[in-house]
Design a protein around this motif. Sequence first.
Motif, PDB file in Angstrom:
ATOM      1  N   TYR A 261       0.831  -1.210   0.000  1.00 32.88           N
ATOM      2  CA  TYR A 261       0.000   0.000   0.000  1.00 32.88           C
ATOM      3  C   TYR A 261       0.867   1.262   0.000  1.00 32.88           C
ATOM      4  CZ  TYR A 261      -3.824  -3.045   1.656  1.00 32.88           C
ATOM      5  OH  TYR A 261      -4.762  -4.028   1.806  1.00 32.88           O
TER       6      TYR A 261
ATOM      7  N   LYS B  38      -9.057  -3.032   7.348  1.00 30.71           N
ATOM      8  CA  LYS B  38      -8.278  -1.826   7.568  1.00 30.71           C
ATOM      9  C   LYS B  38      -8.003  -1.544   9.032  1.00 30.71           C
ATOM     10  CE  LYS B  38      -7.591  -0.905   3.338  1.00 30.71           C
ATOM     11  NZ  LYS B  38      -6.220  -1.096   2.814  1.00 30.71           N
TER      12      LYS B  38
ATOM     13  N   GLU C 207      -1.387  -0.885   8.381  1.00 28.29           N
ATOM     14  CA  GLU C 207      -0.652  -0.408   7.196  1.00 28.29           C
ATOM     15  C   GLU C 207       0.704  -1.107   7.119  1.00 28.29           C
ATOM     16  OE1 GLU C 207      -2.179   1.127   5.063  1.00 28.29           O
ATOM     17  OE2 GLU C 207      -3.242   2.890   5.757  1.00 28.29           O
TER      18      GLU C 207
ATOM     19  N   SER D 178       1.597  -3.710   4.254  1.00 30.10           N
ATOM     20  CA  SER D 178       2.627  -3.223   3.322  1.00 30.10           C
ATOM     21  C   SER D 178       3.883  -4.085   3.386  1.00 30.10           C
ATOM     22  CB  SER D 178       2.957  -1.755   3.615  1.00 30.10           C
ATOM     23  OG  SER D 178       1.822  -0.954   3.360  1.00 30.10           O
TER      24      SER D 178
ATOM     25  N   PHE E 204      -0.794   5.729   5.712  1.00 32.56           N
ATOM     26  CA  PHE E 204      -2.213   6.081   5.836  1.00 32.56           C
ATOM     27  C   PHE E 204      -2.453   7.488   5.279  1.00 32.56           C
ATOM     28  CE2 PHE E 204      -6.188   7.275   7.759  1.00 32.56           C
ATOM     29  CZ  PHE E 204      -6.902   6.092   7.855  1.00 32.56           C
TER      30      PHE E 204
END
Lengths: 617, 87
Positions: free
Chosen positions: A36, A465, A490, A494, A535
């Motif tokens: 991400y 999320k 995240e 990631s 984010f």
Amino acid sequence: MKGGYVGKLLFVDLTTSSIREEELSFDLAKNFIGGYGIGAKFLFDMMKPGVDPLGPENVIGFVTGPLTGSGAYMGGRYMVVCKSPVYGGWNDANAGGYFGPELKKAGYDGVFVTGAAAKPVYLWINDGNVEIRDASKLWGKDAKEVLDALIEQTGEPKLRAAVIGPAGEHLSLMAAVINDGHRAAARGGSGAVMGSKKLKAVVVRGTGEIRVADRQRLSELNKAIREAIANPPDNVFGQYVRGFANLGTGSTTTPSVLSGDAPVKNWGGIGIEDFGVERAKKVGNQSFNENYFVKKYACAFCPLACGAIYRVDGGKWPLGITERPEYETAAAFGPNCLNDDVEAILKCNELCNRFGLDTISVGATIAWVMECYEKGLLGPEELDGIEAVWGNAEAIVALTEKIANNEGCGKILALGSQAAAQKWGKGYEYLQTAMGIEVAMHDPRLNPGWARVYQYDPTPGRHVKGGAASVPLNIPDRGKVDVAMASNFEILSSAGLCQFSMFAFPKGAIKELLEAVTGEGFSEEELFTAGVRIFTMRHSFNVREGLKRADYTISPRVTGKPPLPQGPTAGVTVDNEKLGNEFYATLGWDINTGIPGKDTLERLGGMANVIATLYGG
Amino acid sequence: MHRKIVEVIVRLVLPTCCKMIERETITVSLKEGDTVETLLTMLGAKYGISWLGEGTGVIFVNQKKAGLETPLNRGDEVLLVHPIGGG
Ligand code: SF4
């Protein structure tokens, strides 16, 4: 870095058929980790605001993390990033299986595709050799058939591919990217973006080695993870591990329906009353697993193995070999449509996998149709004669088939519930969406933190999320807890990890895995900041598109407006304004506009382009 | 004060076969006037299940939502739903 990353990214322009490579810089990797993060950074830099998500200027990326394929347990993920054709903002989705590790072995940490081909193509990445190939003969094939056809065309039986099915070709806004025949980067319409580029598949095969800085340390960490999974603690986290290992994510379907976690009857019903204990048990994996179970399925490097291969031989919908549906799928096609026909759920799951559709959005759209039908807003005339009565399993399968084949009412429904309401000019009051996308199958009226995630994540309506979904609202520093959880998700995503590592791993394992694999030190503080940076980068993409806080909408019923009169969540209304305020304020964003403060961006570092775009200079 | 023994039926809705409780339905003997809280404390101690005592699960008595203070009577059916939320 000494390991983890291949160190190379691939850029393909399908309009000009140009292919180029770029080195992945150390700073970029350290600041944005992978997946991400690297995806958001590149899309922010490469794209202009306001482009048509289904036009050639949209960029779609397939990005791995440093742990993907490194041998770290649960490290098999890749992430698809693009601008969403559903809500016109940032989109990302991730999937497990075996595609991510193979992409790295083939020579790249990520691939970014822009432009659009004149006729169907696929990208063939074979040990560093990249070709754009004709896919005319593959167009129209489903996500399983196309794998065999690709093997035949390339002569490479060990290839892996991220593909679209017919739904993506038809530009269904519920179209997913599917790899390994059934792992889906499902949400936000990424499949339609591939379809708009006439990109049928990204096909990879590699024999390269993914370097690991400290193999000894990695195997010690893996051993600790394996032991933690084999002997889960007797608490809620342990229950997840035990439940998922035995019966998959659907091990929770029955308790979710009864506790009020799973929405029932398009979010208007009460599990224990409208669905009841026996039906809740019927749709739970515990009750039907043995009827169809063939064997377990695990993504690359996963000792938990929450998936399973099923076989359905008889009944109304014989499927042969298929996959066990995930919780989200069972909830969406099951209780949310008041349906307890397990084989109908299995059939819809198979249809969605083959045609390349997001099961959450399809199931939720059918639940919306059923409520409109009950209220007399839609009838057999609009629905090609289908009697969409609550719980009518045949109707649920028939509607899914219409959507999959893009025919009749399916042409309208394939665009999702919001677009269908607009097209028919009715049913708005029964939409259960966040910024236009159907919300996932966890009810904020039970765990209020879901409301914050659904409404204020840069990708609205998602269940993957993080955020402090199940943490009580009235704790001090609620915003801080929420930000910490969001940052954590995240980072682990990631990095290339499955999100179930969150409860399966021993404490601190993610940081240690990153250090062992990359050979780079990461302090807790650095990782937390990197998570917030990622984010913020995803969110900044939306800010640049002109999306303000007021554009982040959510259907009232989802947050208990009005509250349910009975059941376990009776009387609950979630104050999501407050949750949003605390979250934004903790992040240092303007609580009215949602724009990150300049000083906040400067403190985060690595955000020069965002600062220049939002504040000039 | 002497309190009569009452039997209640407890059904557990767990994500999977819980390590400690083999059977899904158990009959538990309580004293008259005991509440859901007494039952949870008892089960928690007997089977070593930490979540039972946390009050985070959802509890129904005879299919109606109940709280820790809800009193239990002979033949009541108590449904304990695990607090877990799907995947
Ligand atoms: S836990 Fe399940 S989804 Fe996650 S990596 Fe393992 S098999 Fe895949």
